[in-house]
Design a protein around this motif. Structure first.
Motif, PDB file in Angstrom:
ATOM      1  N   TYR A   1       0.832  -1.208   0.000  1.00  0.00           N
ATOM      2  CA  TYR A   1       0.000   0.000   0.000  1.00  0.00           C
ATOM      3  C   TYR A   1       0.863   1.252   0.000  1.00  0.00           C
ATOM      4  CZ  TYR A   1      -4.173   2.782   1.027  1.00  0.00           C
ATOM      5  OH  TYR A   1      -5.222   3.684   0.957  1.00  0.00           O
ATOM      6  N   LEU A   2       1.891   1.273   0.835  1.00  0.00           N
ATOM      7  CA  LEU A   2       2.793   2.425   0.856  1.00  0.00           C
ATOM      8  C   LEU A   2       3.519   2.582  -0.479  1.00  0.00           C
ATOM      9  CD1 LEU A   2       4.328   2.044   4.435  1.00  0.00           C
ATOM     10  CD2 LEU A   2       2.640   3.738   3.697  1.00  0.00           C
ATOM     11  N   GLN A   3       3.923   1.469  -1.057  1.00  0.00           N
ATOM     12  CA  GLN A   3       4.582   1.514  -2.361  1.00  0.00           C
ATOM     13  C   GLN A   3       3.649   2.083  -3.425  1.00  0.00           C
ATOM     14  OE1 GLN A   3       5.348  -2.261  -4.436  1.00  0.00           O
ATOM     15  NE2 GLN A   3       7.470  -1.607  -4.672  1.00  0.00           N
ATOM     16  N   ALA A   4       2.390   1.668  -3.388  1.00  0.00           N
ATOM     17  CA  ALA A   4       1.417   2.158  -4.358  1.00  0.00           C
ATOM     18  C   ALA A   4       1.166   3.656  -4.197  1.00  0.00           C
ATOM     19  CB  ALA A   4       0.101   1.386  -4.213  1.00  0.00           C
ATOM     20  N   LEU A   5       1.039   4.107  -2.951  1.00  0.00           N
ATOM     21  CA  LEU A   5       0.831   5.540  -2.721  1.00  0.00           C
ATOM     22  C   LEU A   5       2.040   6.354  -3.154  1.00  0.00           C
ATOM     23  CD1 LEU A   5      -1.018   5.749   0.718  1.00  0.00           C
ATOM     24  CD2 LEU A   5      -1.976   5.780  -1.589  1.00  0.00           C
ATOM     25  N   GLU A   6       3.231   5.807  -2.942  1.00  0.00           N
ATOM     26  CA  GLU A   6       4.442   6.501  -3.364  1.00  0.00           C
ATOM     27  C   GLU A   6       4.450   6.682  -4.879  1.00  0.00           C
ATOM     28  OE1 GLU A   6       9.048   6.407  -1.948  1.00  0.00           O
ATOM     29  OE2 GLU A   6       8.128   4.475  -2.406  1.00  0.00           O
ATOM     30  N   GLN A   7       4.060   5.647  -5.597  1.00  0.00           N
ATOM     31  CA  GLN A   7       3.985   5.748  -7.053  1.00  0.00           C
ATOM     32  C   GLN A   7       2.912   6.748  -7.474  1.00  0.00           C
ATOM     33  OE1 GLN A   7       2.056   2.684  -9.589  1.00  0.00           O
ATOM     34  NE2 GLN A   7       4.128   2.336 -10.392  1.00  0.00           N
ATOM     35  N   GLN A   8       1.748   6.702  -6.805  1.00  0.00           N
ATOM     36  CA  GLN A   8       0.670   7.622  -7.150  1.00  0.00           C
ATOM     37  C   GLN A   8       1.076   9.072  -6.906  1.00  0.00           C
ATOM     38  OE1 GLN A   8      -3.366   8.917  -5.133  1.00  0.00           O
ATOM     39  NE2 GLN A   8      -3.547   6.795  -5.804  1.00  0.00           N
ATOM     40  N   ALA A   9       1.711   9.327  -5.748  1.00  0.00           N
ATOM     41  CA  ALA A   9       2.131  10.693  -5.428  1.00  0.00           C
ATOM     42  C   ALA A   9       3.099  11.229  -6.482  1.00  0.00           C
ATOM     43  CB  ALA A   9       2.775  10.732  -4.041  1.00  0.00           C
ATOM     44  N   TYR A  10       4.026  10.384  -6.896  1.00  0.00           N
ATOM     45  CA  TYR A  10       4.996  10.804  -7.925  1.00  0.00           C
ATOM     46  C   TYR A  10       4.281  11.111  -9.235  1.00  0.00           C
ATOM     47  CZ  TYR A  10       9.152  10.818 -10.873  1.00  0.00           C
ATOM     48  OH  TYR A  10      10.138  11.176 -11.763  1.00  0.00           O
ATOM     49  N   SER A  11       3.312  10.269  -9.603  1.00  0.00           N
ATOM     50  CA  SER A  11       2.578  10.468 -10.851  1.00  0.00           C
ATOM     51  C   SER A  11       1.759  11.753 -10.820  1.00  0.00           C
ATOM     52  CB  SER A  11       1.650   9.275 -11.114  1.00  0.00           C
ATOM     53  OG  SER A  11       2.386   8.074 -11.248  1.00  0.00           O
ATOM     54  N   ARG A  12       1.285  12.130  -9.634  1.00  0.00           N
ATOM     55  CA  ARG A  12       0.466  13.339  -9.497  1.00  0.00           C
ATOM     56  C   ARG A  12       1.309  14.587  -9.274  1.00  0.00           C
ATOM     57  NH1 ARG A  12      -4.004  12.040  -5.005  1.00  0.00           N
ATOM     58  NH2 ARG A  12      -4.549  14.221  -5.487  1.00  0.00           N
ATOM     59  N   GLY A  13       2.615  14.436  -9.226  1.00  0.00           N
ATOM     60  CA  GLY A  13       3.490  15.585  -9.008  1.00  0.00           C
ATOM     61  C   GLY A  13       3.438  16.107  -7.587  1.00  0.00           C
ATOM     62  N   LEU A  14       3.126  15.231  -6.622  1.00  0.00           N
ATOM     63  CA  LEU A  14       3.042  15.640  -5.220  1.00  0.00           C
ATOM     64  C   LEU A  14       4.373  15.368  -4.519  1.00  0.00           C
ATOM     65  CD1 LEU A  14      -0.417  14.007  -4.392  1.00  0.00           C
ATOM     66  CD2 LEU A  14       0.013  16.400  -5.036  1.00  0.00           C
ATOM     67  N   ASN A  15       4.804  16.301  -3.712  1.00  0.00           N
ATOM     68  CA  ASN A  15       6.061  16.141  -2.975  1.00  0.00           C
ATOM     69  C   ASN A  15       5.789  15.459  -1.633  1.00  0.00           C
ATOM     70  OD1 ASN A  15       8.772  16.345  -2.255  1.00  0.00           O
ATOM     71  ND2 ASN A  15       8.510  18.404  -1.404  1.00  0.00           N
ATOM     72  N   ILE A  16       5.276  14.230  -1.711  1.00  0.00           N
ATOM     73  CA  ILE A  16       4.994  13.445  -0.509  1.00  0.00           C
ATOM     74  C   ILE A  16       6.010  12.318  -0.440  1.00  0.00           C
ATOM     75  CG2 ILE A  16       3.309  12.067   0.761  1.00  0.00           C
ATOM     76  CD1 ILE A  16       1.104  13.453  -0.817  1.00  0.00           C
ATOM     77  N   ARG A  17       6.735  12.257   0.659  1.00  0.00           N
ATOM     78  CA  ARG A  17       7.741  11.216   0.840  1.00  0.00           C
ATOM     79  C   ARG A  17       7.199  10.110   1.743  1.00  0.00           C
ATOM     80  NH1 ARG A  17      12.683  12.429  -1.029  1.00  0.00           N
ATOM     81  NH2 ARG A  17      13.039  14.563  -1.723  1.00  0.00           N
ATOM     82  N   PHE A  18       7.731   8.924   1.567  1.00  0.00           N
ATOM     83  CA  PHE A  18       7.271   7.762   2.326  1.00  0.00           C
ATOM     84  C   PHE A  18       8.465   7.023   2.920  1.00  0.00           C
ATOM     85  CE2 PHE A  18       4.035   8.723  -0.732  1.00  0.00           C
ATOM     86  CZ  PHE A  18       2.838   8.445  -0.098  1.00  0.00           C
ATOM     87  N   THR A  19       8.304   6.562   4.147  1.00  0.00           N
ATOM     88  CA  THR A  19       9.311   5.723   4.793  1.00  0.00           C
ATOM     89  C   THR A  19       8.610   4.515   5.398  1.00  0.00           C
ATOM     90  OG1 THR A  19      10.718   7.639   5.315  1.00  0.00           O
ATOM     91  CG2 THR A  19      11.144   5.589   6.502  1.00  0.00           C
ATOM     92  N   ASP A  20       8.927   3.346   4.863  1.00  0.00           N
ATOM     93  CA  ASP A  20       8.361   2.086   5.321  1.00  0.00           C
ATOM     94  C   ASP A  20       9.335   1.475   6.331  1.00  0.00           C
ATOM     95  OD1 ASP A  20       7.433  -0.493   5.675  1.00  0.00           O
ATOM     96  OD2 ASP A  20       7.163  -0.916   3.535  1.00  0.00           O
ATOM     97  N   ILE A  21       8.946   1.453   7.598  1.00  0.00           N
ATOM     98  CA  ILE A  21       9.797   0.958   8.672  1.00  0.00           C
ATOM     99  C   ILE A  21       9.463  -0.516   8.938  1.00  0.00           C
ATOM    100  CG2 ILE A  21      10.515   1.250  11.067  1.00  0.00           C
ATOM    101  CD1 ILE A  21      11.161   3.669   9.355  1.00  0.00           C
ATOM    102  N   ARG A  22      10.465  -1.396   8.817  1.00  0.00           N
ATOM    103  CA  ARG A  22      10.227  -2.824   8.976  1.00  0.00           C
ATOM    104  C   ARG A  22      11.121  -3.381  10.081  1.00  0.00           C
ATOM    105  NH1 ARG A  22      10.103  -4.624   2.529  1.00  0.00           N
ATOM    106  NH2 ARG A  22       8.644  -2.971   1.854  1.00  0.00           N
ATOM    107  N   PRO A  23      10.662  -3.333  11.321  1.00  0.00           N
ATOM    108  CA  PRO A  23      11.478  -3.875  12.415  1.00  0.00           C
ATOM    109  C   PRO A  23      11.358  -5.394  12.509  1.00  0.00           C
ATOM    110  CG  PRO A  23       9.830  -2.269  13.181  1.00  0.00           C
ATOM    111  CD  PRO A  23       9.445  -2.695  11.820  1.00  0.00           C
ATOM    112  N   GLY A  24      12.352  -5.984  13.161  1.00  0.00           N
ATOM    113  CA  GLY A  24      12.225  -7.371  13.578  1.00  0.00           C
ATOM    114  C   GLY A  24      11.470  -7.429  14.889  1.00  0.00           C
ATOM    115  N   PHE A  25      11.748  -8.438  15.699  1.00  0.00           N
ATOM    116  CA  PHE A  25      11.060  -8.580  16.991  1.00  0.00           C
ATOM    117  C   PHE A  25      11.529  -7.495  17.953  1.00  0.00           C
ATOM    118  CE2 PHE A  25      11.239 -13.237  15.704  1.00  0.00           C
ATOM    119  CZ  PHE A  25       9.948 -13.236  15.205  1.00  0.00           C
TER     120      PHE A  25
END
Length: 236
Positions: A150-174
């Motif tokens: 979902y975050l990846q999709a929104l990142e692509q959409q924001a870029y396509s719309r010319g929006l300066n929205i950045r995304f950081t997907d945080i993936r911790p372990g345990f």
């Protein structure tokens, strides 16, 4: 004007530690969670009770943004998860309701706000559990994979719309938080304070994906390369 951040899921664990660091770094911070008792003492500029599974959660987030006077960073730390080897229905559905529906509701509202102002930064805690389907926690690993995509999709959409929205997907372990409390012993447990420092580093350096920590970066790299016919035979 200073930078403004909202942290959802800030009442304990990683969310609480990230909120504390942002406050120390001079951010104007608004915090939200289902339980607000602990939030009153951390020095946040605004506090709001938000249950991400409630129908009015989007409206409550908008109110918090208004109380804070805007938002530059949205950090999302809400989530639930537990092992469910018997596939108990209530556990699976509650996990989907929080990690999929609640996540979509809150991330979507933040995205729409940033789209309107044409800039912003969305950072969210997902998990390394989204790398592969984990038999002991089916709904948890599935919803975490959904969050990654979902975050990846929104990142692509924001870029396509010319929006300066950045995304950081945080993936911790345990991570040693209440989420993993119980009788089961999880290996390679991380301290929430250490994880929070890595998260804020990733946000400040505008990283797209951050797997925490180096041991889990190696582990997930191996997981991705395991063929399905082998993975299905592993006893986790």
């Amino acid at each position: 004007m200073g930078k403004k951040a909202i942290v959802v899921g800030a009442s304990s664990g990683i969310g609480l530690e990230v909120a504390k660091i942002l406050i120390e770094q001079g951010w104007t911070v608004g915090v939200a969670a289902r339980r607000t008792e602990l939030l009153q003492s951390i020095g946040a500029d605004a506090v709001k009770r938000i249950d991400v599974t409630a129908d009015n959660a989007s409206e409550a987030l908008r109110q918090l943004i208004d109380e804070l006077g805007g938002m530059d960073l949205f950090f999302y730390a809400s989530g639930i998860g537990k092992q469910n080897r018997e596939l108990t229905e209530d556990i699976e559905l509650a996990t989907v309701q929080t990690n999929a529906v609640g996540f979509t509701r809150m991330i979507g509202e933040a995205y729409r706000f940033f789209a309107n102002q044409r800039s912003g930064h969305i950072a969210a805690i997902t998990s390394i559990a989204g790398t592969k389907g984990l038999g002991p926690a089916p709904a948890y690993s599935a919803t975490k994979a959904m969050q990654n995509v979902y975050l990846q999709a929104l990142e692509q959409q924001a870029y396509s719309r010319g929006l300066n929205i950045r995304f950081t997907d945080i993936r911790p372990g345990f991570v040693d938080t209440a989420l993993l409390s119980g009788d089961f012993h999880y290996p390679m447990m991380l301290r929430p304070e250490k994880v929070a420092r890595e998260i804020v580093y990733a946000i400040n350096h505008r990283q797209h994906i951050r797997i925490i920590d180096w041991k889990y970066r190696i582990l997930t790299a191996v997981w991705r390369r395991v063929p399905r016919w082998i993975w299905r035979r592993l006893k986790l």
